[in-house]
Design an enzyme around this catalytic site. Structure first.
Site: not given
Length: 264
Positions: A39-40
């Site tokens: 997850t960015t």
């Protein structure tokens, strides 16, 4: 046909134009040798979790909404999760990252069980583990985009702590995440007391969840409450709704009404 396909691929790989096309990097794409990331930025998210200590243990509340950006996508997602025999955790943030954290915790519980040494992992130990896990992910610039509240009872003592996505952690008698840190925390500061009964703790959390339902557009009136005591493993209630009141003068009159300061 399979043999012809392999021959065609092996032949095409000798073609410089094919090799250039197959190895080119598209604009905005990650490099071919980039590490795998989870997850960015948060995608499917849950909002506030509230937790308090009371006379017999720890109690938490959260709603069951999972938001896809501004869309109220799922309305039946439980964000309170028992861990082992004496710990309860609650999550605010990206729910896919929360699933990954739960997998880590499951592996930890299995490892503790296989040790077969007569001891069981406690809430402070899980809290310490999560703080190191989230700090490690943050240090690799690939954080788990979550804030986790950890509650439990061990050796007759209640425990309540929080770990955020940066690995920052601290303990307190009552904790909030998300929008609850703006709206529910002042209520908890005014009304919490250390010797609260279970009924008083639930009434206080329900009052806070009612305020969040009024004011937080990422909340729905569908709530789960979990508790952990020294008597046994944590339990999480089925979803329920709190009573609401919509006959205030602010809702009846125009925006210029006195008690709303023109906010409606």
């Amino acid at each position: 046909a399979h043999t012809r396909h392999i021959f065609w691929i092996s032949t095409r790989r000798r073609d410089p134009l094919f090799v250039q096309f197959a190895t080119m990097e598209l604009p905005g794409a990650l490099p071919n040798n980039a590490p795998r990331t989870h997850t960015t930025q948060p995608i499917l998210t849950g909002t506030s979790v509230l937790a308090v200590k009371y006379a017999d243990g720890v109690m938490m509340s959260s709603d069951t909404l999972a938001s896809y950006g501004g869309l109220a996508r799922f309305s039946n997602i439980v964000r309170l999760h028992p861990v082992g025999d004496n710990t309860l955790i609650g999550c605010t943030g990206d729910l896919s990252d929360f699933d990954q954290v739960k997998r880590h915790l499951h592996d930890l519980i299995v490892e503790d069980f296989c040790a077969d040494d007569g001891d069981k992992i406690t809430a402070p130990e899980i809290y310490s583990y999560l703080s190191r896990l989230l700090y490690n992910k943050r240090s690799k610039m690939n954080p788990y985009w979550t804030s986790l509240i950890v509650g439990g009872v061990s050796n007759g003592k209640t425990f309540l702590g929080i770990v955020d996505k940066l690995g920052m952690n601290f303990e307190e008698d009552f904790l909030t995440t998300g929008y609850g840190s703006h709206l529910a925390l002042p209520i908890l500061r005014n009304k919490w007391k250390p010797d609260m009964t279970e009924a008083e703790a639930k009434a206080l959390l329900d009052e806070c969840m009612r305020v969040l339902f009024y004011r937080d557009c990422r909340t729905i009136n569908k709530i789960t409450t979990g508790k952990i005591t020294g008597a046994g493993p944590a339990s999480v209630s089925a979803p329920y709704s709190v009573t609401t009141e919509w006959d205030l003068e602010s809702f009846k009159k125009s925006k210029s009404s006195g008690d709303s300061a023109g906010s409606w």
